[in-house]
Design a protein around this motif. Sequence first.
Motif, PDB file in Angstrom:
ATOM      1  N   ILE A 170       0.091  -0.654   2.144  1.00 31.25           N
ATOM      2  CA  ILE A 170       0.419   0.406   3.109  1.00 31.25           C
ATOM      3  C   ILE A 170       1.942   0.550   3.164  1.00 31.25           C
ATOM      4  CG2 ILE A 170       0.321   1.048   5.558  1.00 31.25           C
ATOM      5  CD1 ILE A 170      -1.953  -1.249   5.668  1.00 31.25           C
ATOM      6  N   HIS A 171       2.416   1.758   2.865  1.00 32.17           N
ATOM      7  CA  HIS A 171       3.854   2.004   3.006  1.00 32.17           C
ATOM      8  C   HIS A 171       4.149   2.788   4.277  1.00 32.17           C
ATOM      9  CE1 HIS A 171       4.959   0.519  -1.057  1.00 32.17           C
ATOM     10  NE2 HIS A 171       3.678   0.775  -1.260  1.00 32.17           N
ATOM     11  N   ASN A 172       3.143   3.472   4.815  1.00 34.30           N
ATOM     12  CA  ASN A 172       3.370   4.212   6.053  1.00 34.30           C
ATOM     13  C   ASN A 172       2.031   4.634   6.646  1.00 34.30           C
ATOM     14  OD1 ASN A 172       4.319   5.850   8.112  1.00 34.30           O
ATOM     15  ND2 ASN A 172       6.044   6.596   6.894  1.00 34.30           N
ATOM     16  N   MET A 173       1.711   4.108   7.838  1.00 35.32           N
ATOM     17  CA  MET A 173       0.429   4.445   8.474  1.00 35.32           C
ATOM     18  C   MET A 173       0.401   5.880   8.992  1.00 35.32           C
ATOM     19  SD  MET A 173      -1.787   2.045   8.290  1.00 35.32           S
ATOM     20  CE  MET A 173      -2.976   2.780   9.400  1.00 35.32           C
TER      21      MET A 173
ATOM     22  N   PHE B 241       9.648   3.906  14.200  1.00 33.41           N
ATOM     23  CA  PHE B 241       8.915   2.874  13.476  1.00 33.41           C
ATOM     24  C   PHE B 241       9.422   2.917  12.048  1.00 33.41           C
ATOM     25  CE2 PHE B 241       6.398   6.732  13.160  1.00 33.41           C
ATOM     26  CZ  PHE B 241       5.954   6.763  11.839  1.00 33.41           C
ATOM     27  N   GLU B 242       9.381   1.793  11.374  1.00 31.44           N
ATOM     28  CA  GLU B 242       9.902   1.748   9.999  1.00 31.44           C
ATOM     29  C   GLU B 242       9.172   0.630   9.249  1.00 31.44           C
ATOM     30  OE1 GLU B 242      11.187   3.505   7.352  1.00 31.44           O
ATOM     31  OE2 GLU B 242      12.664   4.086   8.884  1.00 31.44           O
ATOM     32  N   PRO B 243       8.171   1.014   8.443  1.00 31.79           N
ATOM     33  CA  PRO B 243       7.384   0.003   7.722  1.00 31.79           C
ATOM     34  C   PRO B 243       8.282  -1.042   7.031  1.00 31.79           C
ATOM     35  CG  PRO B 243       6.414   2.164   7.448  1.00 31.79           C
ATOM     36  CD  PRO B 243       7.681   2.380   8.218  1.00 31.79           C
ATOM     37  N   CYS B 244       9.242  -0.560   6.232  1.00 31.84           N
ATOM     38  CA  CYS B 244      10.268  -1.473   5.731  1.00 31.84           C
ATOM     39  C   CYS B 244      11.628  -0.823   5.890  1.00 31.84           C
ATOM     40  CB  CYS B 244      10.043  -1.868   4.272  1.00 31.84           C
ATOM     41  SG  CYS B 244      11.367  -2.976   3.734  1.00 31.84           S
ATOM     42  N   GLY B 245      11.826   0.291   5.158  1.00 34.62           N
ATOM     43  CA  GLY B 245      13.155   0.900   5.117  1.00 34.62           C
ATOM     44  C   GLY B 245      13.914   0.298   3.959  1.00 34.62           C
ATOM     45  N   LEU B 246      14.528   1.156   3.162  1.00 28.59           N
ATOM     46  CA  LEU B 246      15.345   0.659   2.054  1.00 28.59           C
ATOM     47  C   LEU B 246      16.815   0.874   2.330  1.00 28.59           C
ATOM     48  CD1 LEU B 246      12.943   1.813  -0.689  1.00 28.59           C
ATOM     49  CD2 LEU B 246      13.689  -0.526  -0.312  1.00 28.59           C
TER      50      LEU B 246
ATOM     51  N   GLY C  69      10.808   9.488  -1.469  1.00 26.27           N
ATOM     52  CA  GLY C  69      11.239   8.487  -0.481  1.00 26.27           C
ATOM     53  C   GLY C  69      11.103   7.085  -1.030  1.00 26.27           C
ATOM     54  N   GLY C  70      11.016   6.137  -0.116  1.00 27.03           N
ATOM     55  CA  GLY C  70      11.063   4.725  -0.481  1.00 27.03           C
ATOM     56  C   GLY C  70       9.926   4.259  -1.388  1.00 27.03           C
ATOM     57  N   LEU C  71       8.768   4.932  -1.306  1.00 26.33           N
ATOM     58  CA  LEU C  71       7.666   4.534  -2.189  1.00 26.33           C
ATOM     59  C   LEU C  71       8.087   4.613  -3.655  1.00 26.33           C
ATOM     60  CD1 LEU C  71       4.696   3.837  -2.795  1.00 26.33           C
ATOM     61  CD2 LEU C  71       4.160   6.273  -2.561  1.00 26.33           C
ATOM     62  N   ALA C  72       8.880   5.634  -3.979  1.00 25.13           N
ATOM     63  CA  ALA C  72       9.348   5.775  -5.364  1.00 25.13           C
ATOM     64  C   ALA C  72      10.263   4.617  -5.739  1.00 25.13           C
ATOM     65  CB  ALA C  72      10.087   7.099  -5.544  1.00 25.13           C
TER      66      ALA C  72
ATOM     67  N   LEU D  64       8.228  -8.107   2.512  1.00 23.52           N
ATOM     68  CA  LEU D  64       9.408  -7.241   2.649  1.00 23.52           C
ATOM     69  C   LEU D  64       9.818  -6.645   1.295  1.00 23.52           C
ATOM     70  CD1 LEU D  64      11.324  -6.614   5.087  1.00 23.52           C
ATOM     71  CD2 LEU D  64      12.871  -8.315   4.131  1.00 23.52           C
ATOM     72  N   ASN D  65      10.126  -5.354   1.299  1.00 25.52           N
ATOM     73  CA  ASN D  65      10.634  -4.730   0.070  1.00 25.52           C
ATOM     74  C   ASN D  65      11.972  -5.329  -0.340  1.00 25.52           C
ATOM     75  OD1 ASN D  65       8.552  -2.856  -0.138  1.00 25.52           O
ATOM     76  ND2 ASN D  65       9.653  -1.291   1.031  1.00 25.52           N
ATOM     77  N   GLY D  66      12.284  -5.204  -1.614  1.00 23.82           N
ATOM     78  CA  GLY D  66      13.609  -5.554  -2.104  1.00 23.82           C
ATOM     79  C   GLY D  66      14.283  -4.288  -2.624  1.00 23.82           C
TER      80      GLY D  66
ATOM     81  N   THR E 164       1.301  -4.824   3.433  1.00 23.75           N
ATOM     82  CA  THR E 164       2.239  -3.806   3.865  1.00 23.75           C
ATOM     83  C   THR E 164       3.654  -4.330   3.647  1.00 23.75           C
ATOM     84  OG1 THR E 164       2.819  -2.203   5.558  1.00 23.75           O
ATOM     85  CG2 THR E 164       2.283  -4.430   6.328  1.00 23.75           C
ATOM     86  N   VAL E 165       4.635  -3.481   3.927  1.00 24.44           N
ATOM     87  CA  VAL E 165       5.958  -3.730   3.352  1.00 24.44           C
ATOM     88  C   VAL E 165       6.932  -4.519   4.224  1.00 24.44           C
ATOM     89  CG1 VAL E 165       5.860  -1.916   1.619  1.00 24.44           C
ATOM     90  CG2 VAL E 165       6.532  -1.321   3.953  1.00 24.44           C
ATOM     91  N   SER E 166       6.434  -5.117   5.308  1.00 22.33           N
ATOM     92  CA  SER E 166       7.240  -6.115   6.038  1.00 22.33           C
ATOM     93  C   SER E 166       6.305  -6.924   6.927  1.00 22.33           C
ATOM     94  CB  SER E 166       8.337  -5.454   6.874  1.00 22.33           C
ATOM     95  OG  SER E 166       7.776  -4.732   7.950  1.00 22.33           O
TER      96      SER E 166
ATOM     97  N   TYR F  23      10.178  12.633  12.844  1.00 23.86           N
ATOM     98  CA  TYR F  23      10.117  11.941  14.135  1.00 23.86           C
ATOM     99  C   TYR F  23      10.323  10.436  13.952  1.00 23.86           C
ATOM    100  CZ  TYR F  23       8.088  10.161  18.476  1.00 23.86           C
ATOM    101  OH  TYR F  23       7.881   9.491  19.654  1.00 23.86           O
ATOM    102  N   GLN F  24       9.678   9.898  12.891  1.00 21.52           N
ATOM    103  CA  GLN F  24       9.787   8.460  12.584  1.00 21.52           C
ATOM    104  C   GLN F  24      11.230   7.961  12.625  1.00 21.52           C
ATOM    105  OE1 GLN F  24       8.370   7.600   8.591  1.00 21.52           O
ATOM    106  NE2 GLN F  24       9.303   5.586   8.527  1.00 21.52           N
ATOM    107  N   LYS F  25      12.152   8.753  12.101  1.00 26.19           N
ATOM    108  CA  LYS F  25      13.503   8.265  11.839  1.00 26.19           C
ATOM    109  C   LYS F  25      14.427   8.267  13.062  1.00 26.19           C
ATOM    110  CE  LYS F  25      12.481   7.555   7.511  1.00 26.19           C
ATOM    111  NZ  LYS F  25      12.468   6.221   6.908  1.00 26.19           N
TER     112      LYS F  25
HETATM  113  C1  GLC Z   1       7.603   4.377   3.461  1.00 25.57           C
HETATM  114  C2  GLC Z   1       8.250   3.858   4.732  1.00 25.57           C
HETATM  115  C3  GLC Z   1       9.499   3.062   4.484  1.00 25.57           C
HETATM  116  C4  GLC Z   1       9.338   2.103   3.315  1.00 25.57           C
HETATM  117  C5  GLC Z   1       8.862   2.864   2.092  1.00 25.57           C
HETATM  118  C6  GLC Z   1       8.670   1.968   0.880  1.00 25.57           C
HETATM  119  O1  GLC Z   1       8.092   5.586   3.057  1.00 25.57           O
HETATM  120  O2  GLC Z   1       8.507   4.903   5.640  1.00 25.57           O
HETATM  121  O3  GLC Z   1       9.831   2.336   5.654  1.00 25.57           O
HETATM  122  O4  GLC Z   1      10.556   1.461   3.033  1.00 25.57           O
HETATM  123  O5  GLC Z   1       7.636   3.458   2.370  1.00 25.57           O
HETATM  124  O6  GLC Z   1       7.800   0.903   1.138  1.00 25.57           O
END
Ligand code: GLC
Length: 491
Positions: free
Chosen positions: A167-170, A381-386, A17-20, A250-252, A217-219, A308-310
């Motif tokens: 924190i990318h996702n609580m 909920f969406e910590p950032c979302g890419l 996912g987005g962490l990668a 915020l992520n880029g 955290t990412v936003s 569920y998050q999505k």
């Molecule tokens: C998590 C979050 C996502 C975020 C990603 C990268 O997987 O669910 O919202 O973009 O981490 O930070």
Amino acid sequence: MHVLFVTSEAFPLIKTGGLADVSGALPKAIKSAASFNGDIKVLLPAYRGVLSKLTAVKEVASIEALKQSCTLFSGYLPDSDVEVIAIKNDVLYDRAGGPYTDESGADWNDNALRFGVLSRVASLLSKQDSPLNWQPDIVHCNDWQTGLTPAYMKLVDQVTVKSIFSIHNMAYQGNFDGNVLSQLELPAQHFNMNGFEFYQQLSFMKAGLFYADQLSTVSPTYAKEIQTVHYGFGLQGLLKTRAEQLTGILNGIDTQDWNPATDSHLIKPYSDKNITGKKAVKKALQQQLGLSINPDAPLLGVVSRFAYQKGLDLLPSIIPQLVADGCQLAILGSGEKALEDGFVALQKQFPNNISITVGYNEPMSHNIMAGADLFIMPSRFEPCGLNQLYGLAYGTPPIVSATGGLADSVRDTTPETIKNNTATGFVLKNVTDASLLGTIQSAVKLWQDKQVWRKIQKNGMQTDVSWSSSANLYLDLYEKTLDLHKKTLSQ
Ligand code: GLC
Ligand code: ADP
């Protein structure tokens, strides 16, 4: 400044996912930032296949962590000068399946040890006698899999090197039965409220939040949200007490991988100046997915984990109406079985309009992002979302809920934002099926107005969603952390 960036996944080596995406791109952006004078190395487990994707790989050291013998390999991320240190221990990491789960989707039952070792190695590498002959000034940890690192650094190795926990996702906390404590060589006297215990369990996430010098955290919006009951998943109290050390950045996006003008997955490139190629991509996508080939059918895209998050469980009940309105839907993803099955049934019912691809497919994710007219992301909920950021860059306005990074990155379309050229997408009033349907319908109506639509697309495509400004914010955070460090030393 030396930074050790610790993560459990990094694109293109290993991704769920987005962490990668972040771990593959942020270290590159930091390394190339004009104001960065230093070195950043990425540390992660050598899962099956990882070493073969690195360039210039060589064995550099051996290390024992939690009684597990590991070999450290050094290499570079493909097409980059960012060095990766991969921890090789085949018993722990060389497996078929994913980094966290087996092929059936069940968590590996030794995850506490697998990520305990990752966390422990990071801490050992921060010591003066590190076998790498290189010592970080900052250890930058990411998500629960690295949460024990700050605890090992403070309580076991007692290093003065500073740590940051991002924190990318609580929602994913790495909570395990307390009986793993001795295997993880954690001091039992800290297994309490003022330590790494969380409701009688060992919590990797809580350890990171409790012991790291700085948190991020990412936003910016998610940084506020997680201090509340609704988004904090039980850790809101601790986050509140640490609010002064918590920053939202915020992520880029990696503009090397995600750029419609150079994207090698697309049949035709396009850009904000010449967007005609997008039509060819849409046509090819409709053909590939077995949808009716019709440029006038609004094509909605979804690429997501089904969790569920999505909020994607809102879709099935409104699909018949969307089909009646003439919409098409291209869905790619996997996760909750009931949702996968629901989409498959709808595809059978409406084969010309609905396509579902269950699984993970990198080229298809690019083609949906580029070929769709609108991107759907109704997250609870969406910590950032890419994906919404990719949607902006690809001229595929996103439909999002007003939460976390979605709220921080998408500007709703209103008569005013159309007029002042700031509209970039569509924001739901509520996360309900009725609100989602209504918002899709009004977006589709606007899509018919080609002039206005081009404006909205352009606004998004011209928004800077690259890492450049956020990488500088991380550098500020590093500086701030080191200043604190200097202050402590001089006291
Ligand atoms: C998590 C979050 C996502 C975020 C990603 C990268 O997987 O669910 O919202 O973009 O981490 O930070
Ligand atoms: P999260 O990390 O919560 O899943 P993000 O939006 O931050 O959400 O990142 C998801 C990343 O994973 C994006 O790069 C997205 O394109 C990718 N992705 C998700 N599901 C799939 C899939 N089935 N196939 C290919 N890529 C996917």
